[in-house]
Motif scaffolding. Structure first.
Motif, PDB file in Angstrom:
ATOM      1  N   TYR A  51      -7.989 -40.898 -79.433  1.00  0.00           N
ATOM      2  CA  TYR A  51      -8.175 -41.834 -78.330  1.00  0.00           C
ATOM      3  C   TYR A  51      -6.917 -41.944 -77.481  1.00  0.00           C
ATOM      4  N   MET A  52      -7.140 -42.411 -76.233  1.00  0.00           N
ATOM      5  CA  MET A  52      -6.094 -42.373 -75.219  1.00  0.00           C
ATOM      6  C   MET A  52      -5.465 -43.730 -74.917  1.00  0.00           C
ATOM      7  N   LEU A  53      -6.242 -44.786 -74.983  1.00  0.00           N
ATOM      8  CA  LEU A  53      -5.779 -46.117 -74.601  1.00  0.00           C
ATOM      9  C   LEU A  53      -6.157 -47.115 -75.697  1.00  0.00           C
ATOM     10  N   PRO A  54      -5.384 -48.192 -75.861  1.00  0.00           N
ATOM     11  CA  PRO A  54      -5.636 -49.090 -76.988  1.00  0.00           C
ATOM     12  C   PRO A  54      -6.965 -49.863 -76.932  1.00  0.00           C
ATOM     13  N   PHE A  55      -7.261 -50.480 -75.792  1.00  0.00           N
ATOM     14  CA  PHE A  55      -8.423 -51.376 -75.745  1.00  0.00           C
ATOM     15  C   PHE A  55      -9.340 -51.114 -74.567  1.00  0.00           C
ATOM     16  N   TRP A  56     -10.642 -51.213 -74.835  1.00  0.00           N
ATOM     17  CA  TRP A  56     -11.642 -51.225 -73.773  1.00  0.00           C
ATOM     18  C   TRP A  56     -11.636 -52.616 -73.172  1.00  0.00           C
ATOM     19  N   ALA A  96       3.324 -41.137 -79.058  1.00  0.00           N
ATOM     20  CA  ALA A  96       4.651 -40.916 -78.457  1.00  0.00           C
ATOM     21  C   ALA A  96       4.765 -41.725 -77.173  1.00  0.00           C
ATOM     22  N   ASN A  97       5.963 -42.148 -76.873  1.00  0.00           N
ATOM     23  CA  ASN A  97       6.245 -42.839 -75.617  1.00  0.00           C
ATOM     24  C   ASN A  97       7.001 -41.846 -74.742  1.00  0.00           C
ATOM     25  N   GLN A  98       6.242 -41.021 -74.034  1.00  0.00           N
ATOM     26  CA  GLN A  98       6.818 -39.894 -73.316  1.00  0.00           C
ATOM     27  C   GLN A  98       7.199 -40.199 -71.876  1.00  0.00           C
ATOM     28  N   VAL A  99       6.826 -41.346 -71.381  1.00  0.00           N
ATOM     29  CA  VAL A  99       7.090 -41.690 -69.988  1.00  0.00           C
ATOM     30  C   VAL A  99       7.917 -42.977 -69.963  1.00  0.00           C
ATOM     31  N   ASP A 100       8.892 -43.036 -69.089  1.00  0.00           N
ATOM     32  CA  ASP A 100       9.725 -44.234 -68.966  1.00  0.00           C
ATOM     33  C   ASP A 100       9.022 -45.307 -68.147  1.00  0.00           C
ATOM     34  N   PHE A 101       8.329 -46.181 -68.815  1.00  0.00           N
ATOM     35  CA  PHE A 101       7.812 -47.384 -68.169  1.00  0.00           C
ATOM     36  C   PHE A 101       7.464 -48.385 -69.258  1.00  0.00           C
ATOM     37  N   THR A 102       7.280 -49.623 -68.847  1.00  0.00           N
ATOM     38  CA  THR A 102       7.204 -50.709 -69.819  1.00  0.00           C
ATOM     39  C   THR A 102       5.873 -50.826 -70.547  1.00  0.00           C
ATOM     40  N   ALA A 103       4.872 -50.077 -70.157  1.00  0.00           N
ATOM     41  CA  ALA A 103       3.550 -50.219 -70.796  1.00  0.00           C
ATOM     42  C   ALA A 103       3.567 -49.819 -72.275  1.00  0.00           C
ATOM     43  N   ARG A 104       4.422 -48.879 -72.668  1.00  0.00           N
ATOM     44  CA  ARG A 104       4.538 -48.430 -74.058  1.00  0.00           C
ATOM     45  C   ARG A 104       3.157 -48.160 -74.678  1.00  0.00           C
ATOM     46  N   ILE A 105       2.364 -47.345 -74.003  1.00  0.00           N
ATOM     47  CA  ILE A 105       1.002 -47.032 -74.438  1.00  0.00           C
ATOM     48  C   ILE A 105       0.987 -46.483 -75.861  1.00  0.00           C
ATOM     49  N   GLY A 106       1.914 -45.575 -76.173  1.00  0.00           N
ATOM     50  CA  GLY A 106       1.942 -44.983 -77.516  1.00  0.00           C
ATOM     51  C   GLY A 106       2.095 -46.031 -78.601  1.00  0.00           C
ATOM     52  N   ASP A 107       3.021 -46.962 -78.419  1.00  0.00           N
ATOM     53  CA  ASP A 107       3.230 -48.027 -79.402  1.00  0.00           C
ATOM     54  C   ASP A 107       1.994 -48.905 -79.538  1.00  0.00           C
ATOM     55  N   ARG A 108       1.405 -49.253 -78.412  1.00  0.00           N
ATOM     56  CA  ARG A 108       0.209 -50.108 -78.429  1.00  0.00           C
ATOM     57  C   ARG A 108      -0.968 -49.382 -79.081  1.00  0.00           C
ATOM     58  N   ASN A 109      -1.094 -48.076 -78.833  1.00  0.00           N
ATOM     59  CA  ASN A 109      -2.159 -47.293 -79.473  1.00  0.00           C
ATOM     60  C   ASN A 109      -2.007 -47.303 -80.995  1.00  0.00           C
ATOM     61  N   ALA A 110      -0.777 -47.134 -81.478  1.00  0.00           N
ATOM     62  CA  ALA A 110      -0.533 -47.129 -82.926  1.00  0.00           C
ATOM     63  C   ALA A 110      -0.792 -48.502 -83.530  1.00  0.00           C
ATOM     64  N   GLU A 111      -0.423 -49.545 -82.805  1.00  0.00           N
ATOM     65  CA  GLU A 111      -0.607 -50.906 -83.309  1.00  0.00           C
ATOM     66  C   GLU A 111      -2.081 -51.251 -83.495  1.00  0.00           C
ATOM     67  N   VAL A 112      -2.930 -50.865 -82.542  1.00  0.00           N
ATOM     68  CA  VAL A 112      -4.358 -51.162 -82.678  1.00  0.00           C
ATOM     69  C   VAL A 112      -4.948 -50.428 -83.889  1.00  0.00           C
ATOM     70  N   ALA A 113      -4.470 -49.227 -84.155  1.00  0.00           N
ATOM     71  CA  ALA A 113      -4.955 -48.480 -85.328  1.00  0.00           C
ATOM     72  C   ALA A 113      -4.596 -49.211 -86.616  1.00  0.00           C
ATOM     73  N   ASN A 128       2.773 -40.959 -88.783  1.00  0.00           N
ATOM     74  CA  ASN A 128       3.882 -40.387 -88.052  1.00  0.00           C
ATOM     75  C   ASN A 128       3.590 -40.689 -86.593  1.00  0.00           C
ATOM     76  N   THR A 129       4.193 -41.772 -86.107  1.00  0.00           N
ATOM     77  CA  THR A 129       3.903 -42.252 -84.758  1.00  0.00           C
ATOM     78  C   THR A 129       5.193 -42.579 -84.033  1.00  0.00           C
ATOM     79  N   GLY A 130       5.069 -42.731 -82.714  1.00  0.00           N
ATOM     80  CA  GLY A 130       6.202 -43.129 -81.896  1.00  0.00           C
ATOM     81  C   GLY A 130       7.077 -41.957 -81.497  1.00  0.00           C
ATOM     82  N   GLY A 131       8.296 -42.271 -81.134  1.00  0.00           N
ATOM     83  CA  GLY A 131       9.214 -41.241 -80.671  1.00  0.00           C
ATOM     84  C   GLY A 131       8.874 -40.790 -79.268  1.00  0.00           C
ATOM     85  N   GLN A 132       9.430 -39.644 -78.884  1.00  0.00           N
ATOM     86  CA  GLN A 132       9.229 -39.144 -77.522  1.00  0.00           C
ATOM     87  C   GLN A 132       8.558 -37.779 -77.479  1.00  0.00           C
TER      88      GLN A 132
END
Length: 160
Positions: A51-56, A96-113, A128-132
């Motif tokens: 999946y790509m985004l944390p929440f519908w 992964a948080n591959q883009v510099d912006f505050t949304a931190r999609i990767g972190d939020r995706n891992a948290e919902v899981a 194995n989550t996070g990083g760049q």
């Protein structure tokens, strides 16, 4: 003469899931996206989503593009194969948080899981989550084994 087992292969695209009752190696590539790998240790059945985004947000189609939908659907597909939460283990990859912006999609995706697996009573045994850096994973639906390697280069910070 020994019988050679044939192992099927499947490439899992974003916004999809796969549950295998026959021996299949499922490959996917993750950036900020997450894959949750579920494995029933009794039935020897594995399932994976991407999946790509944390929440519908309740608008448009409730697709497996969203973590809360993708995880629930994966668990329900495992239930349809007579898998039970107490027999299942989970592994989480990506985010992964591959883009510099505050949304931190990767972190939020891992948290919902993590939160949803806890809610369903499914034990998280590896992650194995996070990083760049992105990740390529290969999930074996019969053994529950996940092979992972990093892809791409880490973003350089500071200096010229």
């Amino acid at each position: 003469m020994s019988k050679v087992e044939t192992i099927a292969t499947h490439f899992l695209y974003p916004s999809n899931l796969f549950v295998g009752t026959t021996h299949t190696e499922v490959t996917t590539v993750l950036g900020s996206c997450i894959s949750v790998c579920l494995y029933d240790q009794v039935k020897k059945i594995g399932g994976i989503n991407h999946y790509m985004l944390p929440f519908w947000n309740g608008q448009g189609l409730a697709s497996v593009k969203f973590g809360n939908i993708a995880i629930e659907r994966l668990i329900k597909e495992m239930y349809r194969k007579n898998c039970k939460p107490e027999n299942m283990i989970a592994k989480i990859f990506g985010g992964a948080n591959q883009v510099d912006f505050t949304a931190r999609i990767g972190d939020r995706n891992a948290e919902v899981a993590r939160d949803m697996l806890k809610e369903y009573g499914i034990r998280l045994v590896a992650h194995n989550t996070g990083g760049q850096r992105g990740r390529k994973i290969i999930f074996d639906t019969v053994s529950g084994v996940v092979r992972m390697k990093f892809v791409g280069k880490a973003k350089q910070t500071g200096g010229e």
